[in-house]
Design an enzyme around this catalytic site. Structure first.
Site, PDB file in Angstrom:
ATOM      1  N   PHE A  12       7.937  17.519 -18.810  1.00 41.61           N
ATOM      2  CA  PHE A  12       9.033  18.245 -19.466  1.00 41.61           C
ATOM      3  C   PHE A  12       8.518  19.455 -20.288  1.00 41.61           C
ATOM      4  CE2 PHE A  12      11.597  17.796 -23.617  1.00 41.61           C
ATOM      5  CZ  PHE A  12      12.464  18.823 -23.294  1.00 41.61           C
ATOM      6  N   SER A  86       4.405   9.296 -22.514  1.00 38.43           N
ATOM      7  CA  SER A  86       5.177   9.849 -23.631  1.00 38.43           C
ATOM      8  C   SER A  86       6.370   9.012 -24.081  1.00 38.43           C
ATOM      9  CB  SER A  86       5.680  11.247 -23.243  1.00 38.43           C
ATOM     10  OG  SER A  86       6.649  11.139 -22.216  1.00 38.43           O
ATOM     11  N   THR A 126       2.502  14.696 -31.989  1.00 36.15           N
ATOM     12  CA  THR A 126       3.905  14.373 -32.259  1.00 36.15           C
ATOM     13  C   THR A 126       4.106  13.989 -33.719  1.00 36.15           C
ATOM     14  OG1 THR A 126       5.593  12.696 -31.823  1.00 36.15           O
ATOM     15  CG2 THR A 126       3.340  12.043 -31.385  1.00 36.15           C
ATOM     16  N   ASP A 127       5.333  14.186 -34.207  1.00 34.34           N
ATOM     17  CA  ASP A 127       5.629  13.763 -35.583  1.00 34.34           C
ATOM     18  C   ASP A 127       5.609  12.242 -35.718  1.00 34.34           C
ATOM     19  OD1 ASP A 127       8.000  13.154 -34.211  1.00 34.34           O
ATOM     20  OD2 ASP A 127       9.322  14.121 -35.654  1.00 34.34           O
ATOM     21  N   GLU A 128       5.648  11.524 -34.578  1.00 29.86           N
ATOM     22  CA  GLU A 128       5.685  10.058 -34.663  1.00 29.86           C
ATOM     23  C   GLU A 128       4.397   9.488 -35.243  1.00 29.86           C
ATOM     24  OE1 GLU A 128       7.319   7.860 -31.419  1.00 29.86           O
ATOM     25  OE2 GLU A 128       8.919   9.309 -31.100  1.00 29.86           O
ATOM     26  N   TYR A 151       2.770   3.792 -28.525  1.00 31.68           N
ATOM     27  CA  TYR A 151       2.711   5.217 -28.150  1.00 31.68           C
ATOM     28  C   TYR A 151       2.176   6.059 -29.303  1.00 31.68           C
ATOM     29  CZ  TYR A 151       4.473  10.017 -27.954  1.00 31.68           C
ATOM     30  OH  TYR A 151       4.575  11.384 -28.027  1.00 31.68           O
ATOM     31  N   LYS A 155      -1.331   8.304 -29.844  1.00 33.53           N
ATOM     32  CA  LYS A 155      -1.347   9.743 -30.162  1.00 33.53           C
ATOM     33  C   LYS A 155      -2.131   9.976 -31.458  1.00 33.53           C
ATOM     34  CE  LYS A 155       0.596  12.678 -28.303  1.00 33.53           C
ATOM     35  NZ  LYS A 155       0.172  13.565 -27.170  1.00 33.53           N
ATOM     36  N   PRO A 206      23.562   3.232 -23.483  1.00 36.97           N
ATOM     37  CA  PRO A 206      23.012   2.151 -24.304  1.00 36.97           C
ATOM     38  C   PRO A 206      22.464   2.655 -25.641  1.00 36.97           C
ATOM     39  CG  PRO A 206      21.459   2.740 -22.568  1.00 36.97           C
ATOM     40  CD  PRO A 206      22.650   3.634 -22.392  1.00 36.97           C
ATOM     41  N   TYR A 208      20.811   2.000 -29.091  1.00 33.03           N
ATOM     42  CA  TYR A 208      19.994   0.925 -29.671  1.00 33.03           C
ATOM     43  C   TYR A 208      20.460   0.610 -31.096  1.00 33.03           C
ATOM     44  CZ  TYR A 208      16.504   2.153 -26.019  1.00 33.03           C
ATOM     45  OH  TYR A 208      15.853   2.415 -24.846  1.00 33.03           O
ATOM     46  N   HIS A 277      11.702   0.010 -34.316  1.00 31.64           N
ATOM     47  CA  HIS A 277      12.384   1.312 -34.224  1.00 31.64           C
ATOM     48  C   HIS A 277      12.244   2.140 -35.509  1.00 31.64           C
ATOM     49  CE1 HIS A 277      16.338   3.220 -32.475  1.00 31.64           C
ATOM     50  NE2 HIS A 277      15.393   4.121 -32.711  1.00 31.64           N
TER      51      HIS A 277
HETATM   52  P1  NAD Z   1       6.350  13.920 -20.000  1.00 28.91           P
HETATM   53  O1  NAD Z   1       6.235  12.444 -19.890  1.00 28.91           O
HETATM   54  O2  NAD Z   1       7.592  14.596 -19.548  1.00 28.91           O
HETATM   55  O3  NAD Z   1       5.136  14.610 -19.192  1.00 28.91           O
HETATM   56  C1  NAD Z   1       3.831  14.115 -19.231  1.00 28.91           C
HETATM   57  C2  NAD Z   1       3.058  14.742 -18.074  1.00 28.91           C
HETATM   58  O4  NAD Z   1       1.690  14.316 -18.172  1.00 28.91           O
HETATM   59  C3  NAD Z   1       3.564  14.334 -16.698  1.00 28.91           C
HETATM   60  O5  NAD Z   1       3.658  15.472 -15.868  1.00 28.91           O
HETATM   61  C4  NAD Z   1       2.503  13.368 -16.187  1.00 28.91           C
HETATM   62  O6  NAD Z   1       2.375  13.366 -14.776  1.00 28.91           O
HETATM   63  C5  NAD Z   1       1.251  13.941 -16.857  1.00 28.91           C
HETATM   64  N1  NAD Z   1       0.191  12.933 -17.015  1.00 28.91           N
HETATM   65  C6  NAD Z   1       0.319  11.671 -17.499  1.00 28.91           C
HETATM   66  N2  NAD Z   1      -0.888  11.049 -17.472  1.00 28.91           N
HETATM   67  C7  NAD Z   1      -1.782  11.949 -16.998  1.00 28.91           C
HETATM   68  C8  NAD Z   1      -3.190  11.904 -16.765  1.00 28.91           C
HETATM   69  N3  NAD Z   1      -3.895  10.796 -17.013  1.00 28.91           N
HETATM   70  N4  NAD Z   1      -3.786  13.016 -16.277  1.00 28.91           N
HETATM   71  C9  NAD Z   1      -3.062  14.147 -16.003  1.00 28.91           C
HETATM   72  N5  NAD Z   1      -1.734  14.222 -16.185  1.00 28.91           N
HETATM   73  C10 NAD Z   1      -1.101  13.141 -16.687  1.00 28.91           C
HETATM   74  O7  NAD Z   1       6.032  14.242 -21.514  1.00 28.91           O
HETATM   75  P2  NAD Z   1       6.625  15.401 -22.458  1.00 28.91           P
HETATM   76  O8  NAD Z   1       7.834  14.892 -23.115  1.00 28.91           O
HETATM   77  O9  NAD Z   1       6.626  16.679 -21.736  1.00 28.91           O
HETATM   78  O10 NAD Z   1       5.474  15.429 -23.580  1.00 28.91           O
HETATM   79  C11 NAD Z   1       4.320  16.254 -23.413  1.00 28.91           C
HETATM   80  C12 NAD Z   1       3.429  16.111 -24.632  1.00 28.91           C
HETATM   81  O11 NAD Z   1       4.154  16.471 -25.803  1.00 28.91           O
HETATM   82  C13 NAD Z   1       2.933  14.687 -24.856  1.00 28.91           C
HETATM   83  O12 NAD Z   1       1.605  14.762 -25.298  1.00 28.91           O
HETATM   84  C14 NAD Z   1       3.835  14.169 -25.963  1.00 28.91           C
HETATM   85  O13 NAD Z   1       3.168  13.197 -26.733  1.00 28.91           O
HETATM   86  C15 NAD Z   1       4.089  15.424 -26.756  1.00 28.91           C
HETATM   87  N6  NAD Z   1       5.357  15.487 -27.506  1.00 28.91           N
HETATM   88  C16 NAD Z   1       6.544  15.230 -26.883  1.00 28.91           C
HETATM   89  C17 NAD Z   1       7.729  15.367 -27.595  1.00 28.91           C
HETATM   90  C18 NAD Z   1       9.070  15.115 -26.945  1.00 28.91           C
HETATM   91  O14 NAD Z   1      10.082  15.151 -27.637  1.00 28.91           O
HETATM   92  N7  NAD Z   1       9.145  14.901 -25.647  1.00 28.91           N
HETATM   93  C19 NAD Z   1       7.693  15.748 -28.941  1.00 28.91           C
HETATM   94  C20 NAD Z   1       6.446  15.999 -29.543  1.00 28.91           C
HETATM   95  C21 NAD Z   1       5.294  15.879 -28.810  1.00 28.91           C
HETATM   96  O1  DAU Z   2       9.534  12.670 -32.223  1.00 24.94           O
HETATM   97  C1  DAU Z   2       8.821  13.088 -31.111  1.00 24.94           C
HETATM   98  C2  DAU Z   2       8.912  12.044 -30.019  1.00 24.94           C
HETATM   99  O2  DAU Z   2      10.251  12.088 -29.526  1.00 24.94           O
HETATM  100  C3  DAU Z   2       7.913  12.271 -28.895  1.00 24.94           C
HETATM  101  O3  DAU Z   2       6.614  12.117 -29.395  1.00 24.94           O
HETATM  102  C4  DAU Z   2       8.145  11.271 -27.750  1.00 24.94           C
HETATM  103  O4  DAU Z   2       7.284  11.584 -26.660  1.00 24.94           O
HETATM  104  C5  DAU Z   2       9.584  11.409 -27.280  1.00 24.94           C
HETATM  105  O5  DAU Z   2       9.843  10.447 -26.282  1.00 24.94           O
HETATM  106  C6  DAU Z   2      10.543  11.213 -28.461  1.00 24.94           C
HETATM  107  O6  DAU Z   2      10.505   9.837 -28.935  1.00 24.94           O
HETATM  108  P1  DAU Z   2      11.835   9.020 -29.313  1.00 24.94           P
HETATM  109  O7  DAU Z   2      11.539   7.592 -29.172  1.00 24.94           O
HETATM  110  O8  DAU Z   2      12.394   9.497 -30.593  1.00 24.94           O
HETATM  111  O9  DAU Z   2      12.808   9.569 -28.115  1.00 24.94           O
HETATM  112  P2  DAU Z   2      13.869   8.801 -27.195  1.00 24.94           P
HETATM  113  O10 DAU Z   2      14.606   9.852 -26.444  1.00 24.94           O
HETATM  114  O11 DAU Z   2      13.263   7.679 -26.440  1.00 24.94           O
HETATM  115  O12 DAU Z   2      14.859   8.169 -28.275  1.00 24.94           O
HETATM  116  C7  DAU Z   2      15.550   8.976 -29.207  1.00 24.94           C
HETATM  117  C8  DAU Z   2      16.351   8.049 -30.113  1.00 24.94           C
HETATM  118  O13 DAU Z   2      17.398   7.452 -29.331  1.00 24.94           O
HETATM  119  C9  DAU Z   2      15.557   6.884 -30.677  1.00 24.94           C
HETATM  120  O14 DAU Z   2      16.035   6.589 -31.985  1.00 24.94           O
HETATM  121  C10 DAU Z   2      15.882   5.724 -29.744  1.00 24.94           C
HETATM  122  C11 DAU Z   2      17.292   6.025 -29.308  1.00 24.94           C
HETATM  123  N1  DAU Z   2      17.665   5.600 -27.943  1.00 24.94           N
HETATM  124  C12 DAU Z   2      16.861   5.984 -26.916  1.00 24.94           C
HETATM  125  C13 DAU Z   2      17.156   5.642 -25.618  1.00 24.94           C
HETATM  126  C14 DAU Z   2      16.258   6.055 -24.461  1.00 24.94           C
HETATM  127  C15 DAU Z   2      18.828   4.874 -27.708  1.00 24.94           C
HETATM  128  O15 DAU Z   2      19.570   4.535 -28.662  1.00 24.94           O
HETATM  129  N2  DAU Z   2      19.118   4.522 -26.425  1.00 24.94           N
HETATM  130  C16 DAU Z   2      18.329   4.869 -25.364  1.00 24.94           C
HETATM  131  O16 DAU Z   2      18.645   4.480 -24.212  1.00 24.94           O
END
Ligand code: NAD
Ligand code: DAU
Length: 339
Positions: A12, A86, A126-128, A151, A155, A206, A208, A277
């Site tokens: 993403f 992720s 990530t902020d997590e 997770y 990180k 769904p 949570y 959570h």
């Molecule tokens: P994502 O799951 O959409 O994408 C992860 C990508 O990494 C995929 O294309 C996957 O194929 C690739 N990958 C996984 N394991 C691998 C490996 N061993 N070698 C090479 N490629 C590999 O994740 P995302 O949501 O795009 O997140 C990207 C980064 O940003 C992550 O490090 C995540 O921790 C961080 N992040 C995400 C969010 C969020 O809200 N999604 C917020 C803050 C930080």
């Molecule tokens: O804060 C940054 C993080 O945000 C990233 O590091 C992670 O990679 C990314 O997945 C995201 O984590 P969250 O756990 O916050 O995201 P998620 O979309 O899974 O969930 C967002 C909120 O919604 C969380 O409080 C859980 C809730 N949730 C999630 C899902 C998938 C639901 O209530 N129902 C659901 O089905």
């Protein structure tokens, strides 16, 4: 900066980052290293497949020989590490791939980058890693790390490795920590794309627990702009937080999505809470503003509207993911070279 190696660029945020970088820097070329796990999708960058500045290399960031082969000619100036497992819920079911990719993979990238004297390394965190907030306050870069899920623990471990490489080897790394991203190409296991896709198909959403957990939503393009700024202007060894100034309870976000889609609230189904959570995330991005001149630009309501429109226009993208079409294509294409 002429040439970057970006890992996880088929996911993403990585795909949005590569698109933004290639669109805004005509002299830049990028090698995208991605293992194509369930979350990686070549279609996310299909518009660049014939662009000579873009090269895709399927591989694992844990594979030293493979990463070294890409860095050995000395042409790569910077490494940006997005590759990760992720999704928090998956880490609760099985943390092994999280430890492997997020920790061991980062360690391998750091070693290879050091060996080839890469000038700049950026760790996308990530902020997590800061854990969970109560009803007040925000995470700053000084907030102690207190990860709560497998997770976020993986990180945080990676962040500590980056910190140690800076301290021990004077390694030129910068770390960024961002809140919840939304926007195009997000895998439909995360809240926003999952709920849009379910609502469109008349399936339940769904929520949570009580739905009162709070996340700070940021448009993916704002995050990617921040990463570009930290990469070019960030100080070695520093951490930069990015957030969207858009705190919402999951329930309020769900109501907004249903309203925008013209679907009834009766689609909401309260399900058992995610174990452990985190209650609330909120980011203080003062440092990024002061040192990088960065601020989020997208107003949440507008960003959400654009995002919904994108998913409406690209419903086939989600359907192909859900039906497993990509997976079987990649297996045919790349066979068992990996996995
Ligand atoms: P994502 O799951 O959409 O994408 C992860 C990508 O990494 C995929 O294309 C996957 O194929 C690739 N990958 C996984 N394991 C691998 C490996 N061993 N070698 C090479 N490629 C590999 O994740 P995302 O949501 O795009 O997140 C990207 C980064 O940003 C992550 O490090 C995540 O921790 C961080 N992040 C995400 C969010 C969020 O809200 N999604 C917020 C803050 C930080
Ligand atoms: O804060 C940054 C993080 O945000 C990233 O590091 C992670 O990679 C990314 O997945 C995201 O984590 P969250 O756990 O916050 O995201 P998620 O979309 O899974 O969930 C967002 C909120 O919604 C969380 O409080 C859980 C809730 N949730 C999630 C899902 C998938 C639901 O209530 N129902 C659901 O089905």
């Amino acid at each position: 900066m002429q040439r970057m190696l970006v890992t996880g660029g088929c996911g993403f945020i990585g795909s949005n980052f590569i698109r933004l970088e290639l669109q805004t820097n005509p002299n830049l070329s990028i090698i995208n290293v991605d293992k194509l796990t369930y979350a990686g999708n070549l279609e996310n960058l299909a518009d660049f497949q014939n662009d000579s500045r873009y090269q895709f290399a399927r591989g694992d960031i844990c594979d030293k020989e493979f990463i070294n082969s890409l860095l050995k000619d000395g042409s790569v100036d910077a490494v940006v590490n997005f590759a990760a497992e992720s999704h928090v819920d998956r880490s609760i079911l099985d943390s092994s791939p999280f430890v492997q990719t997020n920790i061991v993979g980062t360690q391998n990238l750091l070693d290879c980058s050091r060996q080839h004297q890469i000038k700049r390394y950026l760790q996308v965190s990530t902020d997590e890693v800061y854990g969970s907030l109560g009803d007040d306050g925000k995470f700053t870069e000084e907030t102690p790390l207190a990860p709560n899920s497998p997770y976020s623990a993986s990180k945080a471990a990676a962040d500590m490795l980056v910190r140690a490489y800076v301290h021990t080897f004077n390694f030129p790394a910068v770390t960024t920590r961002c809140s919840n991203n939304y926007g195009p190409y997000q895998f439909p296991e995360k809240l926003i794309p999952l709920f849009i896709s379910n609502a469109l198909q008349g399936q339940s959403l769904p929520v949570y627990g009580t739905g009162l957990n709070i996340r700070d939503w940021i448009h993916v393009e704002d995050h990617c702009r921040g990463i570009g700024a930290a990469l070019r202007q960030g100080k070695v060894g520093e951490v930069y937080n990015f957030g969207g100034n858009s705190e919402l309870t999951n329930l309020d976000l769900t109501y907004a999505l249903l309203e925008a889609l013209g679907k009834p609230r009766t689609l909401i189904r309260y399900v058992s809470d995610r174990p452990g959570h985190d209650h609330r995330y909120a980011i203080d991005a003062t440092k990024a503003k002061r040192e990088l001149g960065w601020e989020p630009k997208t107003i949440f309501q507008e960003g959400l509207r654009q995002t919904i429109d994108w998913y409406l226009s690209n419903s086939a993208w989600i359907e192909r993911i859900k039906s497993g079409v990509y997976r079987s294509y990649y297996e045919q294409q790349y066979g068992s070279r990996l996995n």
